[in-house]
Motif scaffolding. Sequence first.
Motif, PDB file in Angstrom:
ATOM      1  N   ARG A 206       0.698  -1.146  -0.044  1.00  0.00           N
ATOM      2  CA  ARG A 206      -0.046  -0.029  -0.061  1.00  0.00           C
ATOM      3  C   ARG A 206       0.992   1.304   0.194  1.00  0.00           C
ATOM      4  O   ARG A 206       2.111   1.140   0.069  1.00  0.00           O
ATOM      5  CB  ARG A 206      -0.917   0.030   1.087  1.00  0.00           C
ATOM      6  N   GLU A 207       0.121   2.384   0.086  1.00  0.00           N
ATOM      7  CA  GLU A 207       0.700   3.629  -0.037  1.00  0.00           C
ATOM      8  C   GLU A 207       1.515   4.050   1.497  1.00  0.00           C
ATOM      9  O   GLU A 207       0.733   3.710   2.463  1.00  0.00           O
ATOM     10  CB  GLU A 207      -0.041   4.848  -0.493  1.00  0.00           C
ATOM     11  N   PRO A 208       2.287   4.864   1.847  1.00  0.00           N
ATOM     12  CA  PRO A 208       3.079   5.402   0.692  1.00  0.00           C
ATOM     13  C   PRO A 208       4.038   4.394   0.142  1.00  0.00           C
ATOM     14  O   PRO A 208       4.660   3.431   0.860  1.00  0.00           O
ATOM     15  CB  PRO A 208       3.977   6.509   1.297  1.00  0.00           C
ATOM     16  N   GLU A 209       4.499   4.445  -1.132  1.00  0.00           N
ATOM     17  CA  GLU A 209       5.166   3.428  -1.839  1.00  0.00           C
ATOM     18  C   GLU A 209       6.594   3.135  -1.025  1.00  0.00           C
ATOM     19  O   GLU A 209       7.307   4.424  -0.683  1.00  0.00           O
ATOM     20  CB  GLU A 209       5.490   3.961  -3.219  1.00  0.00           C
ATOM     21  N   LEU A 210       6.876   2.002  -1.027  1.00  0.00           N
ATOM     22  CA  LEU A 210       8.336   1.632  -0.521  1.00  0.00           C
ATOM     23  C   LEU A 210       9.453   1.059  -1.669  1.00  0.00           C
ATOM     24  O   LEU A 210      10.705   1.344  -1.539  1.00  0.00           O
ATOM     25  CB  LEU A 210       8.183   0.789   0.799  1.00  0.00           C
ATOM     26  N   ILE A 211       8.897   0.414  -2.542  1.00  0.00           N
ATOM     27  CA  ILE A 211       9.726  -0.174  -3.421  1.00  0.00           C
ATOM     28  C   ILE A 211       9.731   0.720  -4.880  1.00  0.00           C
ATOM     29  O   ILE A 211       8.538   0.835  -5.396  1.00  0.00           O
ATOM     30  CB  ILE A 211       9.130  -1.566  -3.919  1.00  0.00           C
ATOM     31  N   HIS A 212      10.751   1.237  -5.031  1.00  0.00           N
ATOM     32  CA  HIS A 212      11.111   1.944  -6.042  1.00  0.00           C
ATOM     33  C   HIS A 212      11.849   1.477  -7.231  1.00  0.00           C
ATOM     34  O   HIS A 212      12.771   0.610  -7.113  1.00  0.00           O
ATOM     35  CB  HIS A 212      11.508   3.251  -5.588  1.00  0.00           C
ATOM     36  N   THR A 213      11.340   1.980  -8.502  1.00  0.00           N
ATOM     37  CA  THR A 213      12.099   1.414  -9.649  1.00  0.00           C
ATOM     38  C   THR A 213      13.499   2.252  -9.986  1.00  0.00           C
ATOM     39  O   THR A 213      13.095   3.457  -9.807  1.00  0.00           O
ATOM     40  CB  THR A 213      11.231   1.425 -11.018  1.00  0.00           C
ATOM     41  N   VAL A 214      14.373   1.717  -9.998  1.00  0.00           N
ATOM     42  CA  VAL A 214      15.708   2.548 -10.277  1.00  0.00           C
ATOM     43  C   VAL A 214      15.715   2.049 -11.807  1.00  0.00           C
ATOM     44  O   VAL A 214      16.169   1.028 -12.271  1.00  0.00           O
ATOM     45  CB  VAL A 214      16.921   1.957  -9.382  1.00  0.00           C
ATOM     46  N   ARG A 215      15.721   3.047 -12.713  1.00  0.00           N
ATOM     47  CA  ARG A 215      15.722   3.008 -14.245  1.00  0.00           C
ATOM     48  C   ARG A 215      17.084   2.374 -14.535  1.00  0.00           C
ATOM     49  O   ARG A 215      18.151   2.811 -14.191  1.00  0.00           O
ATOM     50  CB  ARG A 215      15.416   4.117 -14.723  1.00  0.00           C
ATOM     51  N   GLY A 216      16.997   1.413 -15.284  1.00  0.00           N
ATOM     52  CA  GLY A 216      17.995   0.534 -15.755  1.00  0.00           C
ATOM     53  C   GLY A 216      18.786  -0.141 -14.845  1.00  0.00           C
ATOM     54  O   GLY A 216      19.865  -0.931 -15.336  1.00  0.00           O
ATOM     55  N   ARG A 217      18.631  -0.311 -13.657  1.00  0.00           N
ATOM     56  CA  ARG A 217      19.347  -1.071 -12.617  1.00  0.00           C
ATOM     57  C   ARG A 217      18.407  -2.214 -11.864  1.00  0.00           C
ATOM     58  O   ARG A 217      19.046  -3.150 -11.624  1.00  0.00           O
ATOM     59  CB  ARG A 217      19.912  -0.084 -11.650  1.00  0.00           C
ATOM     60  N   TYR A 219      15.464  -2.501  -8.457  1.00  0.00           N
ATOM     61  CA  TYR A 219      14.529  -2.044  -7.872  1.00  0.00           C
ATOM     62  C   TYR A 219      15.211  -1.607  -6.261  1.00  0.00           C
ATOM     63  O   TYR A 219      16.347  -2.088  -6.073  1.00  0.00           O
ATOM     64  CB  TYR A 219      13.423  -2.918  -7.127  1.00  0.00           C
ATOM     65  N   ARG A 220      14.738  -0.476  -5.544  1.00  0.00           N
ATOM     66  CA  ARG A 220      15.398  -0.048  -4.410  1.00  0.00           C
ATOM     67  C   ARG A 220      14.326   0.037  -3.170  1.00  0.00           C
ATOM     68  O   ARG A 220      13.089   0.306  -3.565  1.00  0.00           O
ATOM     69  CB  ARG A 220      16.061   0.956  -4.441  1.00  0.00           C
ATOM     70  N   LEU A 221      14.314  -0.646  -2.133  1.00  0.00           N
ATOM     71  CA  LEU A 221      13.465  -0.156  -0.967  1.00  0.00           C
ATOM     72  C   LEU A 221      13.965   0.812  -0.278  1.00  0.00           C
ATOM     73  O   LEU A 221      15.088   0.891   0.336  1.00  0.00           O
ATOM     74  CB  LEU A 221      13.437  -1.572   0.064  1.00  0.00           C
ATOM     75  N   ALA A 222      12.838   1.886  -0.104  1.00  0.00           N
ATOM     76  CA  ALA A 222      13.469   3.132   0.330  1.00  0.00           C
ATOM     77  C   ALA A 222      12.185   3.803   0.941  1.00  0.00           C
ATOM     78  O   ALA A 222      11.011   3.629   0.468  1.00  0.00           O
ATOM     79  CB  ALA A 222      14.139   3.985  -0.403  1.00  0.00           C
ATOM     80  N   ALA A 223      12.230   4.641   1.867  1.00  0.00           N
ATOM     81  CA  ALA A 223      11.245   5.203   2.673  1.00  0.00           C
ATOM     82  C   ALA A 223      10.351   6.314   1.650  1.00  0.00           C
ATOM     83  O   ALA A 223       9.200   6.497   1.805  1.00  0.00           O
ATOM     84  CB  ALA A 223      11.379   5.745   4.040  1.00  0.00           C
ATOM     85  N   ALA A 224      11.403   6.740   0.765  1.00  0.00           N
ATOM     86  CA  ALA A 224      10.997   7.989  -0.341  1.00  0.00           C
ATOM     87  C   ALA A 224      11.808   7.629  -1.259  1.00  0.00           C
ATOM     88  O   ALA A 224      12.979   7.135  -1.321  1.00  0.00           O
ATOM     89  CB  ALA A 224      11.141   9.129   0.383  1.00  0.00           C
ATOM     90  N   ASP A 225      11.549   8.076  -2.587  1.00  0.00           N
ATOM     91  CA  ASP A 225      12.133   7.940  -3.684  1.00  0.00           C
ATOM     92  C   ASP A 225      12.943   9.250  -3.808  1.00  0.00           C
ATOM     93  O   ASP A 225      12.700  10.288  -4.115  1.00  0.00           O
ATOM     94  CB  ASP A 225      11.338   7.958  -5.092  1.00  0.00           C
TER      95      ASP A 225
END
Length: 228
Positions: A206-217, A219-225
């Motif tokens: 759910r939100e806020p998003e924790l798993i962010h796409t790292v373009r070309g690399r 995914y990253r788990l982070a509290a904020a992108d």
Amino acid sequence: MRRTVRVMVVEDDEDLRVAVSAELRSAGLDVDSTADIAGADSALRHGHYDCVVFDRMLPDGDAIDYVHVRRQHGWGVPVLFLTARDSVADRLAGFAHGGDDYLVKPFSVAEMTARVHTLCRRAGSGRPSVLRHADLEVDCARREARRAGVLLTLSDKEFAVLEHLIVRAEQAVARAELIEHCWDAAADPMSNVVDVVVKRLRRKLREPELIHTVRGRGYRLAAADHGP
């Protein structure tokens, strides 16, 4: 020089004991095996092991009772229970008595090997069994995850991916690395299996998003992108 990783297999079914031991050896682990608790106790008191694979019902007792007693005396070696007892109560008893993982027979030998590798890495790294990042909590021993205190219902693959991402929190993790750690050798590194699992994870987290796409690399788990 890489440290030898040692595993003890305790299983009274000779065919299964030989098959499990052979598979673990083929995965690069140093394996000892025995058919009962007495043999395991002698080996464990005289040698160092990174993980123990216990069949539950052995000729000289239920292995969870043995593990429970050893845990009360500070024994910390990771334990994987193998058993035909598949009820929720049985699995909870295994964890409550000191087990770190629980695999029901019949099982995939490849999955068993992957789980043993995970337990061995945990033993070698000294990292805690409960990992936290922002409001996410992942209990690696009980294989449970919570977001803001709410228990998440995750598949085995979803949990494996989330566990690896939180271990590498704030770092970009390549899709190939996730496949290597969370899938067996038959997985196609060019397929979209990782993206499918991550999509399901994002929905469940759910939100806020924790798993962010790292373009070309990856995914990253982070509290904020924070960008790439």
